[in-house]
Design an enzyme around this catalytic site. Sequence first.
Site, PDB file in Angstrom:
ATOM      1  N   GLN A 153      -5.602   2.098  -9.887  1.00  0.00           N
ATOM      2  CA  GLN A 153      -5.530   1.606 -11.155  1.00  0.00           C
ATOM      3  C   GLN A 153      -5.988   2.611 -12.344  1.00  0.00           C
ATOM      4  O   GLN A 153      -6.028   2.176 -13.488  1.00  0.00           O
ATOM      5  CB  GLN A 153      -6.862   0.369 -11.289  1.00  0.00           C
TER       6      GLN A 153
ATOM      7  N   HIS B 278     -10.706  -2.804  -3.683  1.00  0.00           N
ATOM      8  CA  HIS B 278      -9.427  -3.474  -3.274  1.00  0.00           C
ATOM      9  C   HIS B 278      -9.366  -3.614  -1.731  1.00  0.00           C
ATOM     10  O   HIS B 278      -9.969  -2.724  -1.239  1.00  0.00           O
ATOM     11  CB  HIS B 278      -8.464  -2.838  -3.916  1.00  0.00           C
TER      12      HIS B 278
ATOM     13  N   CYS C  79      -6.944  -9.442  -4.543  1.00  0.00           N
ATOM     14  CA  CYS C  79      -7.205  -8.485  -2.984  1.00  0.00           C
ATOM     15  C   CYS C  79      -8.579  -8.042  -3.299  1.00  0.00           C
ATOM     16  O   CYS C  79      -8.746  -6.865  -3.158  1.00  0.00           O
ATOM     17  CB  CYS C  79      -6.098  -7.693  -3.378  1.00  0.00           C
TER      18      CYS C  79
END
Length: 407
Positions: free
Chosen positions: A203, A122, A365
């Site tokens: 995540q 990310h 992203c």
Amino acid sequence: MIPANVLEDFPILNQRDKNGNRLCYLDSAATSQKPESVLLAMDQYYHTCNANIHRGVYRLAEEATAAFENTREKVRAFINADSASEIVFTKNATESINLVAYSWGRENLHKDDVVILTEMEHHANLIPWQILAAEKGLRLEFIPVRADDLSLDLEVYTRLLELRPKLVCMSGMSNVLGTIPPVRQMAADAHRAGALFLLDGAQMVPHEKVDIRDIDADFFAFSSHKMLGPTGIGVLYGKQTLLEAMPPFFGGGEMIKKVYLRSFTTNDVPWKFEAGTPAIAEAIGLGAAIDYLNAIGMDTVKAHEDDLTAYVIQSLLTVPELKILGPTDGNRGSAVSFTVNYAHPHDVAQVLDSENICVRAGHHCAMPLHERFAIPATTRASFYVYNTREDVDRLMSGLDKVHRLFG
């Protein structure tokens, strides 16, 4: 098993559109919805003990301080850290990683030092290191994503470790591919090479049980809003000795013990990194989110998501001209990204929105990862505790409408 009435805990999910379609929220990788208990916990703080923390000696201030610090202990237990003093509250995972880059990184990284990242990061775990590399002349190296199974190429990782890096930074679960790397093994390999190991758990923490002592990461970052908590608060875990040696990131109130006109002495960790009035209500909301997840059980959360992910992948594989960007079997996360040859991801998302189905469209992203596979954008459906197989069926029905319109 996830309770059958879990939807009743999430007020926003009871919304219906003008056609009577219940809200089908499939964008939890971006941000999760909040159960009633989280909303009530924050509301109760404002109604009953709204005061600044750590400063006042009156009852309201002491109650607010106790509630805030109680969440720190809940976070410690949730990830199995050694001490609550290893838990630093930040604004989000992005700020947590920036804190490490600008505090530990500026102090310990020097010209030509090697920092290893991955192609699936990310932007939050990429740009801070690019900025620091430009400032200090660092060398950034990247573990590639394998084209065949979308895993990280561990043979290349082994070769990169021969460069004697100072730091390895990586995501514990890709927000695009769903790829879950072997982080425990990779942390051990990094340490044997003399490097510290930073893990982006944004995540990861919402979807599986995390034991940070077993993983043995030196730094670990995650956000409240992806794990049923409010926006505006995140967490940085750091090993005690590292945090104590690091200079402060922000200056102001609370992060000091003594202030003189020309100098100051810093507070103890973790407060050394928590300048100014923090997100008090948000921290209390995070504590309530942890309580909610603990009541379900993280093993139950993972089993539920594994079932949903297998079901959605099995369903998507039947769609003509649809390609899944990520592993289609085995251990993976519940964020599933895909493309269809006949429609742009933004068109797909808009058609699904017309059916009151929320998915993400874009590069999520992770622009370098999309460039790696020569894809400008993908559609991403991501699942959490409040999703069911009915939501997968709704998604498939919506994709059928996309095919009728564009295919």
